[in-house]
Design a protein around this motif. Structure first.
Motif, short mmCIF file in Angstrom:
data_model
loop_
_atom_site.label_atom_id
_atom_site.label_comp_id
_atom_site.label_asym_id
_atom_site.label_seq_id
_atom_site.Cartn_x
_atom_site.Cartn_y
_atom_site.Cartn_z
N SER A 27 7.46 9.41 -1.91
CA SER A 27 8.83 8.32 -1.78
C SER A 27 8.88 7.64 -0.65
N TYR A 28 8.59 8.03 0.40
CA TYR A 28 9.06 7.08 1.36
C TYR A 28 7.78 5.77 1.45
N LEU A 29 6.68 6.03 0.86
CA LEU A 29 5.94 4.84 0.67
C LEU A 29 6.29 3.87 -0.59
N THR A 30 7.15 4.41 -1.45
CA THR A 30 7.41 3.43 -2.76
C THR A 30 8.68 3.21 -2.91
N GLU A 31 9.58 3.98 -2.35
CA GLU A 31 11.08 3.75 -2.68
C GLU A 31 11.77 2.75 -1.55
N ALA A 32 12.49 1.73 -2.35
CA ALA A 32 13.08 0.64 -1.52
C ALA A 32 14.01 1.22 -0.47
N ARG A 33 14.91 2.41 -0.64
CA ARG A 33 15.82 2.44 0.25
C ARG A 33 15.40 2.99 1.62
N PHE A 34 13.83 3.37 1.68
CA PHE A 34 13.38 3.88 2.89
C PHE A 34 12.95 2.60 3.82
N SER A 35 12.54 1.53 3.04
CA SER A 35 12.02 0.36 3.69
C SER A 35 13.22 -0.32 4.43
N ALA A 36 14.48 -0.19 3.81
CA ALA A 36 15.68 -0.86 4.17
C ALA A 36 16.62 -0.04 5.41
#
Length: 486
Positions: A27-36
């Motif tokens: 999830s950390y690697l692929t979900e946009a909310r973590f990138s933001a």
């Protein structure tokens, strides 16, 4: 500020930590909310840190996103290399002491955020975490015939014994509690660590000065924490490091500075400045090459002892290359004292600085920061002594009186010479000591990490001195981060 605990499978994580969100690595690697997310702390507890495994990518992408991974990729690589896990002298001593009564030939130590359930192993666990900041770390030791550190690896969360889970919870909560936001947290843009050590016998800043540095930093949007030698493993949690402990090369202060620079922090003073200012042989050579006036100087070694007196006259002054606060500096009156003192100093260093004796009632000190003069002091000699500091019985240092001037009120020749000498070292924070005899000015030394004590160096500028230091930190951070934080 968000705190993420990243694991391979959240269902394997046995604890509820209210102040942190447990996240699957995928999830950390692929979900946009973590990138933001803006600058969260990312505690990477994945089972494997192997190259290009999920755990590796968690820390790699965290760094790319401007997040705070623990461990970082550099540490991941370090713990896999036998050449890089050789213990320091301090760790070697702790290791032998902690394991000396063990009957086994092999031993494994679990380190949970720098802690271990058994007090006898706590100092060893903290030292391992400082050198290899991995949240859950297993250290393997082998006795051949002394104990050796054989290997390091992360502990999978599923391997944590049920009986140690509550201890782990306490270790995590203690670690997180040290990073609770200050009251002004909503306005914070950067985080500053100030390294200070209560055990430092001659610290560059006293507690009242440290408090003023804190206040000035907070006024410039910093969250501030005073850290100590045991906080080495936490350097990556900050944006900037301000060292307010007496620095040395073969010392934890240099390791802090080097680690901070490697992690991308703004650090004052930087490791280059520590190396250059710590050695008076280097300074003597540098000043000579640049044509900056100094006392007559001889670099003494075992083959030129007899030349020193002829070139400098007697009395003269001998300086251990890494001396500070007037310690390791001796005045010799005659040839016999000269030979004896040189032989003693040469047992510690292959080179010693010998200089002509230049008696004065005071020394000038020009404080320079970011290539600009910050303050000018006159430090008068200690009573009935030829140096600023006099060592009393028991090692206590006493000093003479002082007078601090605004830069514009000081002699221009003193300020100009101080700037020339400091700028030859770098753009850090320096104190240049200058003697004045019959209108002639000579540089005695350049100190990194100069003293700033309440009522002394700030006597002329007051709180504006502390403000200017923090202005430099903020300007450098904003330049490095494009004004958007780390």
């Amino acid at each position: 500020m968000a705190t993420l605990i990243v694991v391979d499978e959240p269902r394997d994580w046995p604890l509820l930590i209210p102040s942190a969100e447990v996240v699957a690595a995928r999830s950390y690697l692929t979900e946009a909310r973590f990138s933001a997310l803006r600058r969260p702390r990312v505690y990477n507890l994945c089972e494997s840190y192997a190259y290009q495994a999920s755990g590796y990518y968690v820390s790699l992408l965290a760094a790319a996103r401007g997040h705070r991974p623990l461990p970082d990729v550099l540490t991941m690589q370090d713990i896999k290399s036998p050449a890089l896990i050789r213990p320091t002298e301090e760790l070697e001593e702790l290791m032998q002491r902690a394991l000396q009564d063990m009957a086994e030939e092999r031993f494994e130590l679990s380190v949970y955020f720098g802690h271990h359930p058994q007090p006898r192993f706590q100092r060893l666990a903290q030292a391992l975490f400082n050198l290899f900041p991995v949240p859950l770390l297993k250290a393997s030791f082998l006795r051949r015939p002394k104990w050796r550190l054989q290997g390091l690896r992360p502990i999978p969360v599923g391997d944590i014994p049920a009986g140690q889970r509550e201890f782990l919870r306490g270790a995590i909560e203690q670690h997180f509690a040290r990073r609770m936001p200050a009251p002004k947290a909503p306005a914070v843009r950067h985080e500053l660590a100030i390294l200070a050590n209560p055990a430092d016998r001659s610290p560059p800043s006293d507690p009242p000065a440290l408090r003023r540095f804190e206040r000035a930093a907070e006024a410039h949007g910093f969250e501030v924490e005073i850290i100590g030698p045991d906080d080495f493993g936490r350097i990556a949690e900050f944006d900037a490091l301000f060292i307010r402990e007496t620095t040395q090369v073969n010392h934890h202060t240099y390791r802090f500075a080097s680690r901070a620079r490697a992690e991308g922090l703004i650090v004052i003073d930087d490791p280059d400045s520590i190396v250059r200012c710590a050695n008076k042989v280097y300074l003597a050579e540098l000043m000579t090459r640049l044509g900056i006036p100094t006392p007559r100087t001889v670099i003494a070694h075992r083959n030129n002892i007899e030349r020193v007196a002829g070139e400098l006259g007697l009395p003269c002054v001998l300086k251990q290359p890494d001396s500070s606060f007037s310690q390791g500096v001796v005045k010799v009156q005659d040839a016999g004292e000269l030979r004896a003192a040189l032989r003693q100093l040469l047992e510690r260093s292959d080179l010693v600085v010998a200089q002509e004796f230049m008696p004065t009632s005071f020394d000038w000190r020009v404080g320079v920061l970011d290539r600009r003069a910050l303050f000018v002091c006159r430090y008068f000699m200690a009573r009935n002594h030829w140096q600023i500091y006099k060592q009393q019985a028991g090692g206590k240092l006493t000093g003479g009186r002082w007078e601090t001037l605004r830069v514009e009120a000081a002699p221009p020749a003193v300020v100009e010479l101080g700037l020339r000498a400091a700028n030859a070292i770098g753009d850090g924070f320096y104190g240049v000591d200058i003697k004045e005899i019959d209108g002639r000015h000579v540089v005695m030394e350049v100190n990194d990490n100069p003293s700033v004590e309440r009522g002394v160096e700030d006597q002329a500028l007051g709180d504006a001195l502390y403000e200017r230091v923090m202005q430099v930190f903020r300007a450098r951070l904003e330049a490095a981060r494009g004004g958007n934080g780390r």
